[in-house]
Scaffold this motif. Sequence first.
Motif, PDB file in Angstrom:
ATOM      1  N   SER A 296      23.224  74.441  28.112  1.00 20.55           N
ATOM      2  CA  SER A 296      24.436  73.816  28.651  1.00 20.55           C
ATOM      3  C   SER A 296      25.619  74.786  28.623  1.00 20.55           C
ATOM      4  N   SER A 297      25.339  76.088  28.304  1.00 25.45           N
ATOM      5  CA  SER A 297      26.393  77.116  28.216  1.00 25.45           C
ATOM      6  C   SER A 297      27.550  76.661  27.336  1.00 25.45           C
ATOM      7  N   ALA A 298      27.210  76.216  26.124  1.00 26.15           N
ATOM      8  CA  ALA A 298      28.237  75.794  25.165  1.00 26.15           C
ATOM      9  C   ALA A 298      29.134  76.986  24.823  1.00 26.15           C
ATOM     10  N   PRO A 299      30.401  76.729  24.417  1.00 30.15           N
ATOM     11  CA  PRO A 299      31.287  77.859  24.083  1.00 30.15           C
ATOM     12  C   PRO A 299      30.754  78.647  22.890  1.00 30.15           C
ATOM     13  N   SER A 300      31.108  79.949  22.865  1.00 29.49           N
ATOM     14  CA  SER A 300      30.559  80.857  21.846  1.00 29.49           C
ATOM     15  C   SER A 300      30.936  80.453  20.430  1.00 29.49           C
ATOM     16  N   ASP A 301      32.027  79.693  20.277  1.00 29.59           N
ATOM     17  CA  ASP A 301      32.415  79.310  18.915  1.00 29.59           C
ATOM     18  C   ASP A 301      31.740  78.013  18.448  1.00 29.59           C
ATOM     19  N   ASP A 302      30.820  77.487  19.258  1.00 24.09           N
ATOM     20  CA  ASP A 302      30.036  76.327  18.814  1.00 24.09           C
ATOM     21  C   ASP A 302      29.250  76.759  17.568  1.00 24.09           C
ATOM     22  N   PRO A 303      29.358  76.006  16.440  1.00 20.18           N
ATOM     23  CA  PRO A 303      28.695  76.436  15.198  1.00 20.18           C
ATOM     24  C   PRO A 303      27.192  76.666  15.351  1.00 20.18           C
ATOM     25  N   VAL A 304      26.568  75.965  16.273  1.00 15.81           N
ATOM     26  CA  VAL A 304      25.116  76.121  16.416  1.00 15.81           C
ATOM     27  C   VAL A 304      24.759  77.505  16.986  1.00 15.81           C
ATOM     28  N   LEU A 305      25.760  78.181  17.558  1.00 15.25           N
ATOM     29  CA  LEU A 305      25.524  79.522  18.125  1.00 15.25           C
ATOM     30  C   LEU A 305      25.925  80.638  17.153  1.00 15.25           C
ATOM     31  N   ALA A 306      26.258  80.257  15.907  1.00 16.21           N
ATOM     32  CA  ALA A 306      26.779  81.259  14.966  1.00 16.21           C
ATOM     33  C   ALA A 306      25.768  82.393  14.720  1.00 16.21           C
ATOM     34  N   ARG A 307      24.492  82.034  14.540  1.00 18.43           N
ATOM     35  CA  ARG A 307      23.499  83.097  14.278  1.00 18.43           C
ATOM     36  C   ARG A 307      23.352  83.996  15.502  1.00 18.43           C
ATOM     37  N   SER A 308      23.292  83.393  16.671  1.00 21.63           N
ATOM     38  CA  SER A 308      23.194  84.166  17.913  1.00 21.63           C
ATOM     39  C   SER A 308      24.390  85.106  18.046  1.00 21.63           C
ATOM     40  N   GLU A 309      25.583  84.578  17.746  1.00 23.62           N
ATOM     41  CA  GLU A 309      26.795  85.411  17.826  1.00 23.62           C
ATOM     42  C   GLU A 309      26.705  86.607  16.875  1.00 23.62           C
ATOM     43  N   ARG A 310      26.201  86.336  15.649  1.00 21.50           N
ATOM     44  CA  ARG A 310      26.105  87.417  14.658  1.00 21.50           C
ATOM     45  C   ARG A 310      25.140  88.503  15.151  1.00 21.50           C
ATOM     46  N   LEU A 311      24.008  88.077  15.722  1.00 18.33           N
ATOM     47  CA  LEU A 311      23.003  89.052  16.181  1.00 18.33           C
ATOM     48  C   LEU A 311      23.512  89.831  17.397  1.00 18.33           C
ATOM     49  N   ILE A 312      24.188  89.144  18.305  1.00 16.81           N
ATOM     50  CA  ILE A 312      24.754  89.854  19.466  1.00 16.81           C
ATOM     51  C   ILE A 312      25.844  90.819  18.985  1.00 16.81           C
ATOM     52  N   GLY A 313      26.623  90.374  17.982  1.00 13.18           N
ATOM     53  CA  GLY A 313      27.660  91.243  17.420  1.00 13.18           C
ATOM     54  C   GLY A 313      27.063  92.531  16.850  1.00 13.18           C
ATOM     55  N   GLU A 314      25.905  92.414  16.204  1.00 12.33           N
ATOM     56  CA  GLU A 314      25.246  93.617  15.664  1.00 12.33           C
ATOM     57  C   GLU A 314      24.855  94.565  16.797  1.00 12.33           C
ATOM     58  N   LEU A 315      24.411  93.983  17.903  1.00 10.30           N
ATOM     59  CA  LEU A 315      24.041  94.820  19.052  1.00 10.30           C
ATOM     60  C   LEU A 315      25.277  95.496  19.640  1.00 10.30           C
ATOM     61  N   GLU A 316      26.356  94.732  19.772  1.00 12.73           N
ATOM     62  CA  GLU A 316      27.576  95.284  20.365  1.00 12.73           C
ATOM     63  C   GLU A 316      28.149  96.400  19.499  1.00 12.73           C
ATOM     64  N   ALA A 317      27.968  96.276  18.176  1.00 10.44           N
ATOM     65  CA  ALA A 317      28.582  97.247  17.262  1.00 10.44           C
ATOM     66  C   ALA A 317      27.833  98.579  17.223  1.00 10.44           C
ATOM     67  N   CYS A 318      26.562  98.592  17.627  1.00 10.36           N
ATOM     68  CA  CYS A 318      25.781  99.829  17.475  1.00 10.36           C
ATOM     69  C   CYS A 318      25.939 100.725  18.695  1.00 10.36           C
ATOM     70  N   ASP A 319      25.737 102.027  18.488  1.00 13.25           N
ATOM     71  CA  ASP A 319      25.679 102.916  19.651  1.00 13.25           C
ATOM     72  C   ASP A 319      24.268 103.464  19.850  1.00 13.25           C
ATOM     73  N   GLY A 320      23.303 102.880  19.153  1.00 16.34           N
ATOM     74  CA  GLY A 320      21.897 103.205  19.364  1.00 16.34           C
ATOM     75  C   GLY A 320      21.038 102.085  18.798  1.00 16.34           C
ATOM     76  N   LEU A 321      19.982 101.743  19.521  1.00 16.57           N
ATOM     77  CA  LEU A 321      19.084 100.659  19.079  1.00 16.57           C
ATOM     78  C   LEU A 321      17.689 101.234  18.876  1.00 16.57           C
ATOM     79  N   LEU A 322      17.153 101.022  17.680  1.00 18.92           N
ATOM     80  CA  LEU A 322      15.809 101.522  17.362  1.00 18.92           C
ATOM     81  C   LEU A 322      14.956 100.327  16.949  1.00 18.92           C
ATOM     82  N   ILE A 323      13.845 100.129  17.663  1.00 24.94           N
ATOM     83  CA  ILE A 323      12.950  99.005  17.366  1.00 24.94           C
ATOM     84  C   ILE A 323      11.605  99.585  16.964  1.00 24.94           C
ATOM     85  N   SER A 324      11.147  99.244  15.755  1.00 34.21           N
ATOM     86  CA  SER A 324       9.811  99.638  15.332  1.00 34.21           C
ATOM     87  C   SER A 324       8.982  98.362  15.294  1.00 34.21           C
TER      88      SER A 324
END
Length: 204
Positions: free
Chosen positions: A61-89
């Motif tokens: 339903s494209s709920a707003p980003s500050d919806d508490p149920v999206l908090a974990r998603s926001e944290r994980l996207i924030g980690e992606l935004e903060a990095c300048d390189g992504l390494l997946i093993s």
Amino acid sequence: MNHLLFLECSPVGSESLGAQQVLAALADCESFSHGIHVTTRSLAMEPLAALSAQYAQAVTSSAPSDDPVLARSERLIGELEACDGLLISTPMHNFAVPATLKLWIDHVLRKERSFTITPEGKAGLLRDRPALVLVRSGNPCVGETARQPDFLTPYLRHALSVMGIHNVQFVYLPGFPLSAEILAQTRHALTAFLVPSRPTGDLP
Ligand SMILES: Cc1cc2nc3c(=O)[nH]c(=O)nc-3n(C[C@H](O)[C@H](O)[C@H](O)COP(=O)(O)O)c2cc1C
């Protein structure tokens, strides 16, 4: 590279040959760089919670980003935004990404947050950055000796590109034991990824 996001996806954690290669390359880099800040997510050892009905409802339903149920998603996207390189093993599990990595993707691939819809299709909203995926498999999954399909590579490449991460390199570590040559090539690729400015003549 200043800030690396390292997703470790093996159920055996640091026992994983893929993880050991990454840790050895990082230790090597420490000796000649000023140090790379690493955020590590052990997706198999500390799995993300399964998707809830509320999360599915909020995403569709494209709920707003500050919806508490999206908090974990926001944290994980924030980690992606903060990095300048992504390494997946990651291991290959049944020809594809393991469930734990798929769950991470289900948390970070979010409409109007990490991608948007255009008349041409989905378009990424995240800044492109270099990514390297180290794929461990029991048997070869690419090349002439592969006797199995590889759904991992095209799926992961597509999922990352939908978010805007197009600069993705795949390195394969099939079978056990691995030859000294493959291990050396892997360390070389990892070091070149972590410290691209390092003269290649110095590489191990
Ligand atoms: C549930 C499961 C499914 C697997 N599926 C595949 C597969 O489809 N193809 C393959 O080559 N190896 C497969 N394997 C083997 C793993 O990819 C391999 O053991 C693992 O990547 C070893 O990596 P590590 O040394 O980093 O732990 C599977 C292993 C498990 C546990």
